[in-house]
Motif scaffolding. Structure first.
Motif, PDB file in Angstrom:
ATOM      1  N   LEU A   6      -5.662 -16.507  27.719  1.00 54.93           N
ATOM      2  CA  LEU A   6      -5.379 -15.029  27.518  1.00 54.93           C
ATOM      3  C   LEU A   6      -4.595 -14.430  28.246  1.00 54.93           C
ATOM      4  N   ALA A  50      -9.039  -3.381  29.029  1.00 56.34           N
ATOM      5  CA  ALA A  50      -7.616  -3.830  27.742  1.00 56.34           C
ATOM      6  C   ALA A  50      -7.803  -4.687  26.593  1.00 56.34           C
ATOM      7  N   ARG A  74       3.809  -7.219  38.740  1.00 50.14           N
ATOM      8  CA  ARG A  74       3.523  -6.634  39.333  1.00 50.14           C
ATOM      9  C   ARG A  74       2.337  -7.023  40.575  1.00 50.14           C
ATOM     10  N   GLN A  75       1.610  -7.976  39.935  1.00 52.10           N
ATOM     11  CA  GLN A  75       0.448  -8.309  40.447  1.00 52.10           C
ATOM     12  C   GLN A  75       0.615  -9.556  40.451  1.00 52.10           C
ATOM     13  N   SER A 104      -3.288  -3.457  28.143  1.00 51.60           N
ATOM     14  CA  SER A 104      -3.603  -2.762  28.341  1.00 51.60           C
ATOM     15  C   SER A 104      -3.080  -1.546  28.346  1.00 51.60           C
ATOM     16  N   GLN A 156       0.363 -10.480  36.047  1.00 51.49           N
ATOM     17  CA  GLN A 156       0.178  -8.388  34.996  1.00 51.49           C
ATOM     18  C   GLN A 156       2.173  -8.406  35.393  1.00 51.49           C
ATOM     19  N   TYR A 161      -4.532 -14.177  31.542  1.00 51.99           N
ATOM     20  CA  TYR A 161      -5.992 -14.671  32.886  1.00 51.99           C
ATOM     21  C   TYR A 161      -6.232 -16.345  32.194  1.00 51.99           C
TER      22      TYR A 161
END
Lengths: 114, 111
Positions: free
Chosen positions: A90, A103, A55-56, A94, A48, A35
């Protein structure tokens, strides 16, 4: 049990340079999310990683790239730094185990681009 | 869209009670988190709501109403150390794990 660790804690770079930030997730966690948090704002999702693959991805340019290693640790790379990239970065780890969905965050890396 | 709205800043008195609201325009999420973030530090987990209703945990409680599209965090017996930003986030599971964050509410506690 070590929590999420990030390095370095602070970094100053010059516009146009490249930077690599590192993250080790909490023990037992397999998913790492990155982030960007500007001052006074909530965290903005960059991307992510799970099973060593992105994945995203959020709404960030290709200058932002990453990697996840077999031990689940991760790197965030930013190329051609802009002044606007100055922020707190950051890392959050998770697990896909739904019984513990929260998380956990590292202390962050404060990046200043001058 | 998936906007999550929180008041930017709130002020309360030590020992009092404060309610921080979070409204959202998203659906289909699996749960809603509240995190606390002190200035310059990482967010830390406070609460997680899946079902409608109130979840109580010591001085902090969190409420969710999916039908009304809002949540709130209730802080009782306020202490000076509660001065921080409070972030609301919805989480989606499935093939991906995704957190959508509000901008946070800065809570200022006065003596």
């Amino acid at each position: 049990d070590a929590g999420v660790t990030q390095s370095p804690t602070h970094l100053i770079k010059t516009r146009g340079q490249q930077v690599t930030l590192r993250c080790s997730p909490k023990s037992g966690h397999d998913t790492v999310s990155w982030y960007q948090q500007a001052l006074g704002q909530g965290p903005q999702f960059i991307f992510q990683y799970y099973e060593e693959e992105e994945r995203q991805r959020g709404n960030f340019p290709d200058r932002f790239s990453g990697h996840q290693f077999p031990n689940y640790s991760s790197e965030l790379n930013v190329n051609a730094l802009l002044l606007g990239d100055s922020a707190l970065y950051l890392c959050a780890s998770s697990t896909t185990e739904l019984a513990r969905p929260e998380a956990f965050f590292g202390q962050g890396t404060r990046l200043t681009v001058v | 869209g998936q906007n999550i709205d929180q008041p930017t800043e709130m002020t309360a008195t030590e020992g009092a009670i404060v309610q921080i609201n979070c409204t959202y325009q998203t659906s289909g999420f699996n749960g809603l988190f509240w995190y606390q973030q002190h200035a310059g530090e990482a967010p830390t987990f406070l609460s997680y709501n899946v079902l409608d209703g109130l979840e109580e945990k010591g001085r902090f409680s969190s409420f969710l109403s999916r039908s009304k599209g809002y949540s709130y965090l209730l802080l009782k017996e306020l202490q000076m150390k509660d001065s921080a930003s409070y972030l609301c986030a919805v989480v989606f599971f499935g093939s991906n794990y995704q957190l959508i964050w509000g901008a946070g509410t800065k809570l200022i506690i006065k003596p």
